[in-house]
Design a protein around this motif. Structure first.
Motif, PDB file in Angstrom:
ATOM      1  N   TRP A 115       0.818  -1.209   0.000  1.00  0.00           N
ATOM      2  CA  TRP A 115       0.000   0.000   0.000  1.00  0.00           C
ATOM      3  C   TRP A 115       0.857   1.267   0.000  1.00  0.00           C
ATOM      4  CZ3 TRP A 115      -4.894  -0.876  -1.180  1.00  0.00           C
ATOM      5  CH2 TRP A 115      -5.374  -2.176  -0.986  1.00  0.00           C
ATOM      6  N   TYR A 155       1.752   0.966  -5.220  1.00  0.00           N
ATOM      7  CA  TYR A 155       1.257   2.206  -5.832  1.00  0.00           C
ATOM      8  C   TYR A 155       2.090   2.619  -7.050  1.00  0.00           C
ATOM      9  CZ  TYR A 155      -1.642   3.235  -1.682  1.00  0.00           C
ATOM     10  OH  TYR A 155      -2.577   3.210  -0.683  1.00  0.00           O
ATOM     11  N   SER A 193      -9.644  -1.358  -6.712  1.00  0.00           N
ATOM     12  CA  SER A 193     -10.360  -0.090  -6.875  1.00  0.00           C
ATOM     13  C   SER A 193     -10.313   0.772  -5.618  1.00  0.00           C
ATOM     14  CB  SER A 193     -11.834  -0.376  -7.221  1.00  0.00           C
ATOM     15  OG  SER A 193     -12.491  -1.009  -6.127  1.00  0.00           O
ATOM     16  N   ASP A 194      -9.523   0.377  -4.618  1.00  0.00           N
ATOM     17  CA  ASP A 194      -9.553   1.063  -3.322  1.00  0.00           C
ATOM     18  C   ASP A 194      -9.170   2.536  -3.414  1.00  0.00           C
ATOM     19  OD1 ASP A 194      -9.825  -1.311  -1.150  1.00  0.00           O
ATOM     20  OD2 ASP A 194      -8.618  -1.965  -2.841  1.00  0.00           O
ATOM     21  N   ASN A 195      -8.196   2.848  -4.252  1.00  0.00           N
ATOM     22  CA  ASN A 195      -7.817   4.251  -4.449  1.00  0.00           C
ATOM     23  C   ASN A 195      -7.076   4.396  -5.773  1.00  0.00           C
ATOM     24  OD1 ASN A 195      -4.806   4.136  -4.023  1.00  0.00           O
ATOM     25  ND2 ASN A 195      -5.448   3.350  -2.027  1.00  0.00           N
ATOM     26  N   PRO A 196      -6.983   5.604  -6.317  1.00  0.00           N
ATOM     27  CA  PRO A 196      -6.373   5.809  -7.639  1.00  0.00           C
ATOM     28  C   PRO A 196      -4.856   5.730  -7.650  1.00  0.00           C
ATOM     29  CG  PRO A 196      -7.084   7.900  -6.723  1.00  0.00           C
ATOM     30  CD  PRO A 196      -7.607   6.839  -5.802  1.00  0.00           C
ATOM     31  N   ASP A 197      -4.228   5.522  -6.492  1.00  0.00           N
ATOM     32  CA  ASP A 197      -2.772   5.423  -6.451  1.00  0.00           C
ATOM     33  C   ASP A 197      -2.255   4.024  -6.759  1.00  0.00           C
ATOM     34  OD1 ASP A 197      -2.205   8.117  -5.752  1.00  0.00           O
ATOM     35  OD2 ASP A 197      -2.800   7.703  -3.690  1.00  0.00           O
ATOM     36  N   ARG A 201      -4.968  -1.478 -11.890  1.00  0.00           N
ATOM     37  CA  ARG A 201      -6.336  -0.977 -11.761  1.00  0.00           C
ATOM     38  C   ARG A 201      -7.352  -1.767 -12.595  1.00  0.00           C
ATOM     39  NH1 ARG A 201      -8.373   2.586  -8.354  1.00  0.00           N
ATOM     40  NH2 ARG A 201      -9.450   3.760  -9.981  1.00  0.00           N
ATOM     41  N   HIS A 226     -14.201  -5.231  -7.555  1.00  0.00           N
ATOM     42  CA  HIS A 226     -13.282  -4.172  -7.972  1.00  0.00           C
ATOM     43  C   HIS A 226     -13.445  -3.838  -9.455  1.00  0.00           C
ATOM     44  CE1 HIS A 226     -11.143  -3.709  -4.237  1.00  0.00           C
ATOM     45  NE2 HIS A 226     -10.882  -4.999  -4.170  1.00  0.00           N
ATOM     46  N   ARG A 229     -16.443  -1.661 -10.156  1.00  0.00           N
ATOM     47  CA  ARG A 229     -16.210  -0.268  -9.762  1.00  0.00           C
ATOM     48  C   ARG A 229     -15.288   0.459 -10.751  1.00  0.00           C
ATOM     49  NH1 ARG A 229     -14.060   0.711  -4.092  1.00  0.00           N
ATOM     50  NH2 ARG A 229     -15.079   2.724  -4.348  1.00  0.00           N
ATOM     51  N   ASN A 230     -14.288  -0.247 -11.255  1.00  0.00           N
ATOM     52  CA  ASN A 230     -13.296   0.416 -12.107  1.00  0.00           C
ATOM     53  C   ASN A 230     -13.694   0.491 -13.574  1.00  0.00           C
ATOM     54  OD1 ASN A 230     -11.542   1.066 -10.072  1.00  0.00           O
ATOM     55  ND2 ASN A 230     -10.074  -0.543 -10.492  1.00  0.00           N
TER      56      ASN A 230
END
Length: 310
Positions: A115, A155, A193-197, A201, A226, A229-230
């Motif tokens: 992360w 990331y 899909s938890d965050n754009p970093d 993806r 995921h 969502r993406n």
């Protein structure tokens, strides 16, 4: 009472009785259906996780939960935190699964760097930790009879061009695949899909990476929650990437709970997977909409409903 009103009242009463009888018959049929499927293996191989049936199994002991899962018709489990369990506990879980004839699904190759910017940076320190964790994961897999291990490359490194980042990730994954291949262990890359970093993806991006790594030990974990969502377009994307997909996970959207609590037509997806001949695990990586035993019973019913596609 006037004859007309008497007849009207009698007719209404008869209609009410018929309606009630119909509802009763429908409820009885539903109960019989639930009773007939109780404990029967599902058409697809769904895998619950630790804590999912702690109320029904009588406590937090994972071994007791596994036994309960088996009794409900499940034939696989998954455990993201398996790497953090003691070797003794890993062996106990593996022994119980073998005894019951159950399959061990994924656990996470947790480097402590999943992360944050790591493999995309190309820095040797992150690659070294990844390789070390892959070696530890092989020993864990032997104890619990695992065949798949989830890999999250971390990331983006925003200071580098995307092509360079991708090459760095591919280089690290090739090193990991060399460790896993002799043991028949498959690392499954999970786009999130938890965050754009997050570097990974989409399934299409993961497909490209797997083709570049060129190893039977580097495949895709297609997490339906995921990917909804993406990107959405779930079945076509799944079909495009099919020959690199080795593992599938479940979760409805929004909310990331069991099938039937969101917008995804899971019965149709399970039918599609069945028609494609998918025999692998479908990990239940989601929460529960309800509470306590009632919530856990509703969870099982939701899977029975979504699994009734034949």
């Amino acid at each position: 009472m006037e004859r007309r009103k008497f007849l009207q009242n009698g007719t209404l009463a008869g209609i009410s009785a018929l309606a009630l009888g119909g509802m009763t018959n429908a409820a009885q049929a539903a109960n019989k259906n639930n009773e007939s499927t109780a404990g029967k293996p599902f058409n697809m191989d769904y895998a619950p996780h630790d804590g999912m049936f702690k109320n029904s199994a009588g406590g937090k002991d994972f071994l007791d939960q596994i036994k309960y899962m088996y009794d409900q018709g499940f034939r696989s489990i998954e455990d993201n935190g398996m790497l953090g369990r003691s070797p003794a506990e890993q062996s106990k879980i593996g022994d119980l699964l073998a005894k019951l004839g159950m399959t061990m699904g994924v656990f996470v190759v947790d480097t402590g760097n999943n992360w944050k910017p790591s493999l995309a940076t190309g820095k040797q320190e992150f690659k070294d930790v990844f390789i070390k964790t892959c070696k530890t994961s092989v020993e864990t897999a032997k104890r619990c009879n695992a065949k798949w291990a989830t890999v999250v490359p971390g990331y983006f490194e925003r200071n580098l061009p995307i092509g360079v980042q991708t090459a760095n990730v591919i280089d690290a994954l090739r090193a990991g695949a060399e460790i896993f291949e002799p043991h028949g262990l498959i690392m499954v890359l999970e786009p999130l899909s938890d965050n754009p970093d997050l570097f990974l993806r989409t399934a299409e991006q993961s497909f490209e990476v797997c083709k570049a790594v060129k190893s039977p030990s580097c495949k895709i974990l297609y997490d339906i929650y995921h990917m909804q969502r993406n990107t959405g377009n779930l079945i076509p994307v799944m079909d495009w990437c099919w020959d690199e997909i080795a593992y599938i996970q479940i979760g409805d959207n929004p909310g990331r709970k069991e099938p039937g609590t969101g917008e995804i037509n899971y019965k149709n997806i399970f039918k599609h997977l069945h028609n494609k001949g998918y025999k692998g695990v479908l990990g239940m990586e989601h929460g529960i909409a309800g509470q306590g035993k009632a919530g856990e019973e509703a969870l099982i019913k939701a899977y029975r409903d979504a699994d009734s596609f034949l």
